[in-house]
Motif scaffolding. Structure first.
Motif, PDB file in Angstrom:
ATOM      1  N   ILE A 782       0.822  -1.213   0.000  1.00 45.66           N
ATOM      2  CA  ILE A 782       0.000   0.000   0.000  1.00 45.66           C
ATOM      3  C   ILE A 782       0.856   1.264   0.000  1.00 45.66           C
ATOM      4  O   ILE A 782       1.878   1.340   0.678  1.00 45.66           O
ATOM      5  CB  ILE A 782      -0.960  -0.006   1.215  1.00 45.66           C
ATOM      6  N   VAL A 783       0.443   2.238  -0.794  1.00 47.53           N
ATOM      7  CA  VAL A 783       1.020   3.576  -0.796  1.00 47.53           C
ATOM      8  C   VAL A 783      -0.049   4.524  -0.246  1.00 47.53           C
ATOM      9  O   VAL A 783      -1.165   4.566  -0.771  1.00 47.53           O
ATOM     10  CB  VAL A 783       1.420   4.034  -2.211  1.00 47.53           C
ATOM     11  N   THR A 784       0.279   5.235   0.802  1.00 51.38           N
ATOM     12  CA  THR A 784      -0.673   6.208   1.338  1.00 51.38           C
ATOM     13  C   THR A 784      -0.190   7.619   1.017  1.00 51.38           C
ATOM     14  O   THR A 784       1.010   7.893   1.018  1.00 51.38           O
ATOM     15  CB  THR A 784      -0.849   6.054   2.859  1.00 51.38           C
ATOM     16  N   VAL A 785      -1.140   8.513   0.739  1.00 49.55           N
ATOM     17  CA  VAL A 785      -0.807   9.877   0.345  1.00 49.55           C
ATOM     18  C   VAL A 785      -1.759  10.839   1.056  1.00 49.55           C
ATOM     19  O   VAL A 785      -2.980  10.672   0.983  1.00 49.55           O
ATOM     20  CB  VAL A 785      -0.949  10.085  -1.182  1.00 49.55           C
ATOM     21  N   VAL A 786      -1.196  11.848   1.711  1.00 50.55           N
ATOM     22  CA  VAL A 786      -2.010  12.833   2.417  1.00 50.55           C
ATOM     23  C   VAL A 786      -1.290  14.171   2.400  1.00 50.55           C
ATOM     24  O   VAL A 786      -0.058  14.234   2.483  1.00 50.55           O
ATOM     25  CB  VAL A 786      -2.280  12.379   3.871  1.00 50.55           C
ATOM     26  N   ASP A 787      -2.045  15.239   2.265  1.00 55.27           N
ATOM     27  CA  ASP A 787      -1.486  16.586   2.338  1.00 55.27           C
ATOM     28  C   ASP A 787      -1.377  16.971   3.815  1.00 55.27           C
ATOM     29  O   ASP A 787      -2.111  17.805   4.333  1.00 55.27           O
ATOM     30  CB  ASP A 787      -2.398  17.559   1.587  1.00 55.27           C
ATOM     31  N   GLY A 788      -0.456  16.310   4.479  1.00 53.56           N
ATOM     32  CA  GLY A 788      -0.225  16.468   5.905  1.00 53.56           C
ATOM     33  C   GLY A 788       0.843  15.467   6.297  1.00 53.56           C
ATOM     34  O   GLY A 788       1.470  14.827   5.441  1.00 53.56           O
ATOM     35  N   HIS A 789       1.032  15.281   7.596  1.00 55.07           N
ATOM     36  CA  HIS A 789       2.096  14.370   8.021  1.00 55.07           C
ATOM     37  C   HIS A 789       1.764  12.929   7.635  1.00 55.07           C
ATOM     38  O   HIS A 789       0.642  12.455   7.860  1.00 55.07           O
ATOM     39  CB  HIS A 789       2.325  14.465   9.526  1.00 55.07           C
ATOM     40  N   PRO A 790       2.734  12.192   7.055  1.00 53.60           N
ATOM     41  CA  PRO A 790       2.439  10.842   6.539  1.00 53.60           C
ATOM     42  C   PRO A 790       2.050   9.828   7.598  1.00 53.60           C
ATOM     43  O   PRO A 790       1.421   8.814   7.276  1.00 53.60           O
ATOM     44  CB  PRO A 790       3.747  10.439   5.842  1.00 53.60           C
ATOM     45  N   HIS A 791       2.405  10.041   8.855  1.00 53.06           N
ATOM     46  CA  HIS A 791       2.043   9.041   9.868  1.00 53.06           C
ATOM     47  C   HIS A 791       0.527   8.960  10.044  1.00 53.06           C
ATOM     48  O   HIS A 791       0.010   7.997  10.619  1.00 53.06           O
ATOM     49  CB  HIS A 791       2.721   9.317  11.206  1.00 53.06           C
ATOM     50  N   THR A 792      -0.209   9.958   9.545  1.00 57.78           N
ATOM     51  CA  THR A 792      -1.663   9.962   9.660  1.00 57.78           C
ATOM     52  C   THR A 792      -2.273   8.688   9.089  1.00 57.78           C
ATOM     53  O   THR A 792      -3.239   8.149   9.644  1.00 57.78           O
ATOM     54  CB  THR A 792      -2.251  11.180   8.915  1.00 57.78           C
ATOM     55  N   LEU A 793      -1.731   8.207   7.977  1.00 60.65           N
ATOM     56  CA  LEU A 793      -2.299   7.044   7.291  1.00 60.65           C
ATOM     57  C   LEU A 793      -1.424   5.806   7.379  1.00 60.65           C
ATOM     58  O   LEU A 793      -1.763   4.764   6.806  1.00 60.65           O
ATOM     59  CB  LEU A 793      -2.558   7.375   5.818  1.00 60.65           C
ATOM     60  N   ALA A 794      -0.309   5.888   8.080  1.00 62.83           N
ATOM     61  CA  ALA A 794       0.635   4.770   8.106  1.00 62.83           C
ATOM     62  C   ALA A 794       0.029   3.511   8.709  1.00 62.83           C
ATOM     63  O   ALA A 794       0.442   2.395   8.373  1.00 62.83           O
ATOM     64  CB  ALA A 794       1.896   5.174   8.876  1.00 62.83           C
ATOM     65  N   PHE A 795      -0.970   3.660   9.575  1.00 61.17           N
ATOM     66  CA  PHE A 795      -1.557   2.488  10.232  1.00 61.17           C
ATOM     67  C   PHE A 795      -2.312   1.594   9.257  1.00 61.17           C
ATOM     68  O   PHE A 795      -2.587   0.426   9.550  1.00 61.17           O
ATOM     69  CB  PHE A 795      -2.502   2.924  11.355  1.00 61.17           C
ATOM     70  N   LEU A 796      -2.648   2.107   8.071  1.00 66.51           N
ATOM     71  CA  LEU A 796      -3.432   1.312   7.124  1.00 66.51           C
ATOM     72  C   LEU A 796      -2.691   0.064   6.666  1.00 66.51           C
ATOM     73  O   LEU A 796      -3.319  -0.961   6.350  1.00 66.51           O
ATOM     74  CB  LEU A 796      -3.812   2.164   5.907  1.00 66.51           C
TER      75      LEU A 796
END
Length: 841
Positions: A782-796
């Motif tokens: 999985i590649v997660t992308v967010v306009d903010g700090h990347p740890h926000t979605l790292a749990f996915l």
């Protein structure tokens, strides 16, 4: 008056000799009765803290804590207020460290059972600080975060006025704040005091427990005059209750004005030091010949003041105390001062006629402990403007620790507690024994309880919030603009619900796309005001102020915004009228407002906070206005659901779902992170089939949906918000390279995280969204992308324990074109494609 001799135990001992006590009013305001109640409140509050620390078993040895001195400081103020002034319509915010005093009063009023008095700071028992939502003891306001509880009644007053203007039934009671003087160090207080609307709130009354002590010391230069002037400049009525009747009578004797000037000229520490002196040393220091030796008398009585305000104005003779205006002079800040020449002789002559017990009591007789002086101050309140009362007090008043610089968290010893019991007429073996049945004090408590009893409010229904307006946005749009459009549609399709929406912003209405909404519903004001630009053809934003308006505009202070938001969100529980409050501010400033916003949620205020614009997608505006950490707030904030929609339709669905959860006992707040980046709405690929559309809506509201499925996925791209455009473009390019990619559009990572915890048996959150959007048979890197700090979605990546690469913003933003900024932070299509290739290589 020159021949009067005062007993040393006045005013704390209800058993004072009537022959030597001052004349007292008769009837329900009888000060003898109030003193007996005051004594019992002092005892109960002190004994509760003692029991929590010394009696209740504590096998872990962890400090329990409590604040006997801070509580004692305000006992007189609260006794006189509750048992002589309050009405059922009034609301009071009690300073955090005085929670035991509130518990003691509510017990005497029959609102709190005796069984709770032994549960202070115990799990499930009485809270450390007053709490509307967690305390078994009724509290009007939650306090505990310094400065926030103090300002809450200001916003409570504004919320009450709004409810009264729109729906009626909110009454017209006063809104009191009881705060310690140290709370005035907090910027939140002054941000609230200076807001232009506050000067019109005549029901707001602040009572400052002015003991001039902090946690560690007597503050040397806490000048009452300076603070009074600041309030007066903001349009407040300023009253000062500095000296009590004993001191005023001494000042009225021959030479008394010299003694007043001597005391007024002292610094805070010098005056406070007098409270720890024996009779001989006390006289020497007052005259100005003290040697600086200790001279402390163990168990000495009480109180002390700094003497910063001279008290030359506003004196009301014969009131048993002193209520002054805003004036007075400010003393020097230095150490020991001395009388000189004729002044010293004058003071010595005056004190020669005063016995030790009288002098001991008089030097402690500050206005904040004089029930008659306090009553006079309350009667002087001008209800046409906000009022502040500076009540001079002594920290630890009535306790053996009174006036000591380090008494903040100190506990009385067992011997000192027994001595206090003798002093106040309590039984240490039966600490919770009630007042004498049938006695005047018990009857007055019962009468007060009847007077303050409130009629329970039935909570009205806010109405059914539509789940879907049924339209599909086209063209190019931003989620920020979609906010105003959704509010418009709500007023058309559900006017009853729309009438309960109230928006709030700190001077950013037009720049956050609320202009159209504001033009439609108007601006709330307590009376209609003329719009002098209503005939200007070039005016786009029509500022129509009237009581029926549904938008409240504050000054540029985010703390005020969220303070008001919390109180607007609590009207359902105060007056039975639910509001649907939406606060809008620039997303980078959510962090500035985070503590009071979080505290408002803790206190039961249900609202929606909209942060917009967000992220580095602002592009040219640069790093100062680019938020990085706020996506995590949506995950971590208790009592709140965070959403960051990518498309206008997602914003509509999530906003409507959030509105439906407001204004109810099981309600929940929401945080929406929106963007000014234009996005092609056709990319949302909203299903045309009604059943498929409803499934998409349910998934979006639950946290995520699959926006694209590949027949044989090799990688998953999970993106949130404005960068969905790059995620879809990256999936197309990977497909051209023969690498299939599923694309997941995330709307609420917090809900997904709760679902993961629920699946692991930690909590009861529904888990169906994980199986629906992230089925195990489609698990891929999985590649997660967010306009903010990347740890926000790292749990996915942990949903199926797959490899992952997490793209986002980890440095301060930059100005530039969107392409340049995205490339700099690794949010561009190339970076997503490269991350996908690395994972499947």
């Amino acid at each position: 008056m020159a021949d009067v001799r005062w007993r040393g135990e006045y005013p704390m001992n209800p058993k004072a000799d009537p022959a030597t006590s001052p004349a007292l009013p008769s009837g329900p305001d009888d000060l003898d009765v109030l003193r007996e109640i005051e004594q019992r409140v002092l005892w109960l509050s002190t004994a509760m803290i003692d029991h929590a620390n010394r009696v209740r078993p504590n096998p872990t040895g962890l400090k329990v804590g409590g604040h006997q001195a801070s509580s004692a400081s305000i006992v007189s103020i609260m006794t006189s207020l509750w048992f002589g002034t309050l009405t059922a319509d009034d609301r009071v915010s009690v300073k955090p460290h005085a929670s035991p005093v509130l518990h003691a009063i509510n017990h005497l009023l029959g609102e709190l059972d005796e069984s709770y008095l032994t549960t202070l700071r115990e799990f499930g028992g009485l809270q450390s600080y007053p709490s509307r939502t967690k305390d078994p003891d009724p509290a009007d306001y939650s306090t505990g975060s310094v400065g926030i509880g103090a300002t809450a009644p200001i916003w409570g007053a504004l919320a009450r006025r709004y409810v009264e203007a729109h729906f009626g039934g909110a009454g017209a009671g006063r809104q009191y704040s009881l705060l310690g003087d140290a709370e005035l160090d907090e910027g939140a207080c002054w941000e609230a005091i200076l807001d232009p609307q506050v000067a019109e709130l005549g029901e707001v009354v602040w009572i400052v427990d002015f003991n001039r002590q902090s946690l560690d010391r007597v503050v040397p230069n806490m000048g009452g005059t300076r603070l009074q002037g600041m309030f007066a400049a903001a349009g407040w009525q300023v009253l000062t209750v500095k000296y009590g009747r004993l001191l005023e009578d001494l000042f009225a004797r021959r030479g008394g004005e010299v003694l007043r000037a001597r005391i007024d000229g002292m610094s805070n520490p010098e005056y406070q030091r007098l409270l720890r002196c024996g009779p001989e040393e006390l006289r020497a220091r007052l005259i100005g010949t003290g040697t600086g030796t200790d001279g402390h008398t163990p168990g000495s009585h009480i109180s002390g003041t700094d003497g910063h305000t001279s008290g030359t104005d506003g004196r009301t003779p014969g009131t048993g105390g002193r209520t002054s205006g805003t004036g007075g002079h400010t003393s020097g800040t230095g150490g020991h001062t001395s009388g000189t020449g004729g002044d010293a002789e004058t003071i010595a002559g005056l004190l020669a006629d005063v016995d030790d017990a009288t002098l001991h009591a008089a030097i402690r007789n500050l206005g904040g402990h004089d029930l008659s002086a306090l009553k006079q101050a309350y009667e002087a309140i001008d209800d046409t403007r906000p009022t502040v009362i500076f009540a001079y007090t002594v920290k630890g008043y009535g306790l053996a620790t009174e006036g000591h610089p380090q008494n903040h968290s100190s506990l009385l010893t067992a011997d000192q507690l027994r001595a206090l019991a003798v002093q106040v007429g309590a039984d240490p073996e039966r600490p919770w024994a009630p007042l004498a049945e049938g006695g005047r004090a018990a009857r007055h408590c019962a009468d007060t309880a009847s007077r303050l009893r409130r009629t329970p409010r039935q909570v009205q229904e806010a109405g059914d919030v539509p789940a879907d307006f049924g339209r599909t946005p086209h063209g190019t749009a931003t989620t920020q603009a979609a906010l105003g459009r959704t509010l418009f549609d709500l007023t058309r399709q559900a006017p009853g619900v729309g009438a309960r929406v109230v928006t709030v912003s700190p001077d950013v209405s037009s720049s956050t796309n609320l202009g159209g909404w504001l033009n439609k519903v108007g601006v709330f004001a307590t009376s209609e005001r003329r719009n002098w630009f209503d005939d200007d053809a070039e005016t786009i934003l029509h500022w129509r102020e009237r009581p029926t308006g549904q938008h409240i505009e504050l000054g540029i202070a985010e703390t005020n915004l969220v303070g008001l938001l919390g109180e607007l969100g609590a009207t359902w529980s105060r007056w039975g009228q639910p509001l649907l409050p939406i606060g809008v501010l620039y997303d980078p400033f959510v962090e500035r407002a985070l503590e009071p916003w979080s505290f408002g949620i803790y206190a039961g205020g249900q609202s929606i906070l909209v942060g917009t614009p967000s992220g580095v997608s602002l592009g040219p505006e640069g790093g100062a206005h680019q938020s990085i950490k706020t996506p995590s707030i949506g995950i971590e904030q208790p009592g709140c659901t965070g959403y960051e929609p990518a498309f206008a339709i997602d914003l509509e669905w999530c906003l409507l779902a959030a509105l439906a959860r407001l204004g109810r006992p099981d309600g929940r707040s929401a945080y929406l992170r929106l963007s000014t980046r234009p996005v092609d709405q056709s990319l949302a690929n909203v299903p045309a089939d009604p059943a498929a559309r409803e499934l998409r809506r349910r998934q979006a509201v639950a946290g995520a949906y699959a926006i694209r499925r590949h027949e044989r996925p090799a990688v998953t791209i999970a993106a949130m918000g404005a960068v969905m455009t790059e995620a879809l473009a990256a999936a197309d390019r990977l497909g051209g390279l023969g690498i299939g990619a599923d694309v997941i559009c995330l709307t609420s990572p917090g809900l997904l995280f709760e679902a993961m915890r629920g699946r692991g048996g930690h909590g009861d959150a529904p888990t169906w969204i994980l199986d629906s959007v992230f089925p195990s048979q489609r698990a891929t890197p999985i590649v997660t992308v967010v306009d903010g700090h990347p740890h926000t979605l790292a749990f996915l990546a942990g949903i199926h324990q797959v490899p992952g690469t997490h793209l986002g913003v980890t440095t301060f933003g930059q100005s530039g074109s969107l392409d340049d900024v995205y490339r700099y932070h690794g949010l561009d299509t190339d970076s997503i494609v490269a991350a996908g290739l690395d994972l499947v290589d």
